[in-house]
Design a protein around this motif. Sequence first.
Motif, PDB file in Angstrom:
ATOM      1  N   LEU A 447       0.838  -1.202   0.000  1.00 15.99           N
ATOM      2  CA  LEU A 447       0.000   0.000   0.000  1.00 15.99           C
ATOM      3  C   LEU A 447       0.870   1.249   0.000  1.00 15.99           C
ATOM      4  O   LEU A 447       0.524   2.265  -0.615  1.00 15.99           O
ATOM      5  N   GLU A 448       2.000   1.187   0.702  1.00 12.84           N
ATOM      6  CA  GLU A 448       2.902   2.336   0.713  1.00 12.84           C
ATOM      7  C   GLU A 448       3.458   2.575  -0.682  1.00 12.84           C
ATOM      8  O   GLU A 448       3.535   3.724  -1.151  1.00 12.84           O
ATOM      9  N   THR A 449       3.840   1.494  -1.375  1.00 13.95           N
ATOM     10  CA  THR A 449       4.340   1.623  -2.745  1.00 13.95           C
ATOM     11  C   THR A 449       3.270   2.237  -3.643  1.00 13.95           C
ATOM     12  O   THR A 449       3.545   3.159  -4.421  1.00 13.95           O
ATOM     13  N   ALA A 450       2.054   1.727  -3.522  1.00 11.67           N
ATOM     14  CA  ALA A 450       0.957   2.233  -4.348  1.00 11.67           C
ATOM     15  C   ALA A 450       0.671   3.695  -4.055  1.00 11.67           C
ATOM     16  O   ALA A 450       0.416   4.494  -4.970  1.00 11.67           O
ATOM     17  N   SER A 451       0.704   4.059  -2.779  1.00  8.12           N
ATOM     18  CA  SER A 451       0.472   5.450  -2.407  1.00  8.12           C
ATOM     19  C   SER A 451       1.570   6.351  -2.955  1.00  8.12           C
ATOM     20  O   SER A 451       1.303   7.442  -3.475  1.00  8.12           O
ATOM     21  N   ARG A 452       2.806   5.885  -2.859  1.00  4.20           N
ATOM     22  CA  ARG A 452       3.950   6.667  -3.351  1.00  4.20           C
ATOM     23  C   ARG A 452       3.868   6.884  -4.855  1.00  4.20           C
ATOM     24  O   ARG A 452       4.266   7.915  -5.381  1.00  4.20           O
ATOM     25  N   LEU A 453       3.330   5.891  -5.571  1.00  2.00           N
ATOM     26  CA  LEU A 453       3.201   5.993  -7.030  1.00  2.00           C
ATOM     27  C   LEU A 453       1.920   6.693  -7.457  1.00  2.00           C
ATOM     28  O   LEU A 453       1.649   6.815  -8.652  1.00  2.00           O
ATOM     29  N   ASP A 454       1.111   7.123  -6.485  1.00  3.78           N
ATOM     30  CA  ASP A 454      -0.151   7.810  -6.758  1.00  3.78           C
ATOM     31  C   ASP A 454      -1.105   6.919  -7.543  1.00  3.78           C
ATOM     32  O   ASP A 454      -1.794   7.378  -8.463  1.00  3.78           O
ATOM     33  N   CYS A 455      -1.149   5.634  -7.170  1.00  3.61           N
ATOM     34  CA  CYS A 455      -2.090   4.714  -7.813  1.00  3.61           C
ATOM     35  C   CYS A 455      -3.507   5.011  -7.336  1.00  3.61           C
ATOM     36  O   CYS A 455      -3.710   5.650  -6.298  1.00  3.61           O
ATOM     37  N   SER A 456      -4.486   4.503  -8.088  1.00  2.00           N
ATOM     38  CA  SER A 456      -5.875   4.840  -7.760  1.00  2.00           C
ATOM     39  C   SER A 456      -6.793   3.625  -7.838  1.00  2.00           C
ATOM     40  O   SER A 456      -7.915   3.712  -8.320  1.00  2.00           O
ATOM     41  N   PHE A 457      -6.321   2.484  -7.372  1.00  2.00           N
ATOM     42  CA  PHE A 457      -7.183   1.307  -7.377  1.00  2.00           C
ATOM     43  C   PHE A 457      -7.878   1.136  -6.026  1.00  2.00           C
ATOM     44  O   PHE A 457      -7.602   1.859  -5.063  1.00  2.00           O
ATOM     45  N   THR A 458      -8.784   0.177  -5.970  1.00  2.00           N
ATOM     46  CA  THR A 458      -9.565  -0.098  -4.767  1.00  2.00           C
ATOM     47  C   THR A 458      -9.172  -1.449  -4.195  1.00  2.00           C
ATOM     48  O   THR A 458      -9.059  -2.425  -4.947  1.00  2.00           O
ATOM     49  N   VAL A 459      -8.964  -1.510  -2.897  1.00  2.00           N
ATOM     50  CA  VAL A 459      -8.672  -2.768  -2.212  1.00  2.00           C
ATOM     51  C   VAL A 459      -9.902  -3.158  -1.401  1.00  2.00           C
ATOM     52  O   VAL A 459     -10.329  -2.427  -0.502  1.00  2.00           O
ATOM     53  N   LEU A 460     -10.481  -4.296  -1.746  1.00  2.00           N
ATOM     54  CA  LEU A 460     -11.673  -4.800  -1.069  1.00  2.00           C
ATOM     55  C   LEU A 460     -11.236  -5.962  -0.175  1.00  2.00           C
ATOM     56  O   LEU A 460     -10.858  -7.023  -0.669  1.00  2.00           O
ATOM     57  N   VAL A 461     -11.245  -5.750   1.137  1.00  2.00           N
ATOM     58  CA  VAL A 461     -10.758  -6.751   2.084  1.00  2.00           C
ATOM     59  C   VAL A 461     -11.931  -7.424   2.781  1.00  2.00           C
ATOM     60  O   VAL A 461     -12.699  -6.776   3.510  1.00  2.00           O
ATOM     61  N   PHE A 462     -12.076  -8.722   2.563  1.00  2.03           N
ATOM     62  CA  PHE A 462     -13.091  -9.504   3.254  1.00  2.03           C
ATOM     63  C   PHE A 462     -12.458 -10.065   4.534  1.00  2.03           C
ATOM     64  O   PHE A 462     -11.523 -10.865   4.482  1.00  2.03           O
ATOM     65  N   ARG A 463     -12.965  -9.630   5.689  1.00  2.00           N
ATOM     66  CA  ARG A 463     -12.375 -10.038   6.967  1.00  2.00           C
ATOM     67  C   ARG A 463     -13.255 -11.056   7.675  1.00  2.00           C
ATOM     68  O   ARG A 463     -14.427 -10.804   7.962  1.00  2.00           O
ATOM     69  N   ASP A 464     -12.666 -12.221   7.963  1.00  3.41           N
ATOM     70  CA  ASP A 464     -13.364 -13.215   8.776  1.00  3.41           C
ATOM     71  C   ASP A 464     -12.479 -13.749   9.899  1.00  3.41           C
ATOM     72  O   ASP A 464     -12.855 -14.703  10.584  1.00  3.41           O
ATOM     73  N   ASP A 465     -11.281 -13.141  10.068  1.00  5.59           N
ATOM     74  CA  ASP A 465     -10.361 -13.533  11.140  1.00  5.59           C
ATOM     75  C   ASP A 465     -10.031 -15.021  11.090  1.00  5.59           C
ATOM     76  O   ASP A 465      -9.908 -15.692  12.128  1.00  5.59           O
TER      77      ASP A 465
END
Length: 533
Positions: A447-465
Amino acid sequence: MNTAECLVASLEAEGVERVFGLPGEETEDMLFALRDSDVEYVPVRHEQGAAFMANVHGRLTGDAGVCLSTLGPGATNLLTGVADAFLDRAPLVAITGQTDREALHRESHQTLDIVSMFDAVTKWNAQVGDPETVHESARKAFKVAEYEKPGPTHIELPEDVAGVETSVRPLPQRERVRRPNPDRESARELASMVASAERPLVIAGNGAVRTDASDALCSFVEATNAPVASTFMGKGALPDDDERSLFTLDSGTHGEAKQAISRADLVVTVGFDIAEHDPAAWNLEDTRLVHVDSIPAEVYEQYDPDLEVVADVGATLRAVNEEIRDGDSDGGTGAVTDDDWYADLREHIVSDALAPPDEESFSVRGALPTLRDVLADEDVLVSDVGSHKMAIARHYPAYAPNTCVISNGLASMGIAVPGALGADLAVDANVVAATGDGGFLMNAAELETASRLDCSFTVLVFRDDDYGLISEQQVENRGTHFGTGIGNPDFVAFAESFGVDAVRPESWEELEDALEDAVASDSLTLVEVPLGE
């Protein structure tokens, strides 16, 4: 130029736009050569992420993605992403550093036999031991990586070679090796088999997407009315809104696609690898089988084709289409078959896939119709590996090739976030990474790499632990599960700490709003979906 500079100039000659990697002492000459070149060097947070970025770039574009690591742990970290490209047939060139050659005959700090280690997961790999051969090594790496069937190659550059002056210059990029057209006799035989079949069916594999054979496949289906069941990696070869699409081999609550295969009297596989889906699960019995691909079928008792047409996949389908048209014009019966034998199965698959959620709590299955609605036909969904992957493969409709990226060769967890970064840089479309909580945290630092490159995608995280897919399998086998429970951070706060927009919806309406806003925005966004809540 020195050897490292010639290697980087060779990357320029191949049209490489960026190299994903981590720095190391042994790659210093390579890094400064990249600094002075037209190739962008992208420092990432883990070598596995670099390989996944190059992997998905290669899969979506057909041009080999490039990743770079140092020796020892850098190379071992790179290995998983390279192996994934190997079984997923993605063109990739990996470059690793190495210590001075004088130390390779004995134990040395961080030193491993990287060439031997990569041998099992590459199409070709070698050490550049002579500065006068670096241009040939680079050209061969790209040529071999990109021709059918594509896959990874590897170049090792020892530190004492990298800085040595060389008189050679990059070899020019050439037109890719042409795949052969089918022989006329094979095309006629396949057309005859299709014309004589009452219930022909097509299984579209990764190769149907990878070789740009989708248009030819659509024409073949139009001429024959044969239904198509794709592998997970063949999704979109025939758009799922076509009335002859049976989605994937695992589609439907009752395995309708497999029921169709059991009803068929002819199965034509198009660009299929048995690593994608074990043919033993099809229950073919005595059904006639045709293999259409760029290489012969693997020798396997459960996959023993009656006919193999080894040639360019699209050219083969076009030749068969021509034979079918010639048969019609000569007064033949043609190859169009009745759809009554599979129409009921198609109806069940579609109604199951597009049904809105019928429960209040979140589920992956319930979220997919909303996700499909907010994405355009050409937008790209990159799936991680886990129980959510199975739901996406079965129920998420793909309307164009290369718009649903699923790893089902090696099927490695952790591919979604770095893969989406690679996709975002490779295509002019919206990109969504769909991942479980387990796979997400494996490469969440990107995510840091993507932020640094000014990317604009969406991360959809399904959490079930939980490592949910393994739990499901254990429960099915033993009635309970063990060793699968995990803990998680506050994903919204975690993403925001990287400067990433983040939201945790609490209702289906809020999820729809969150996805619409995230996909339409020019921001990098994380949407956490707590399952069962």
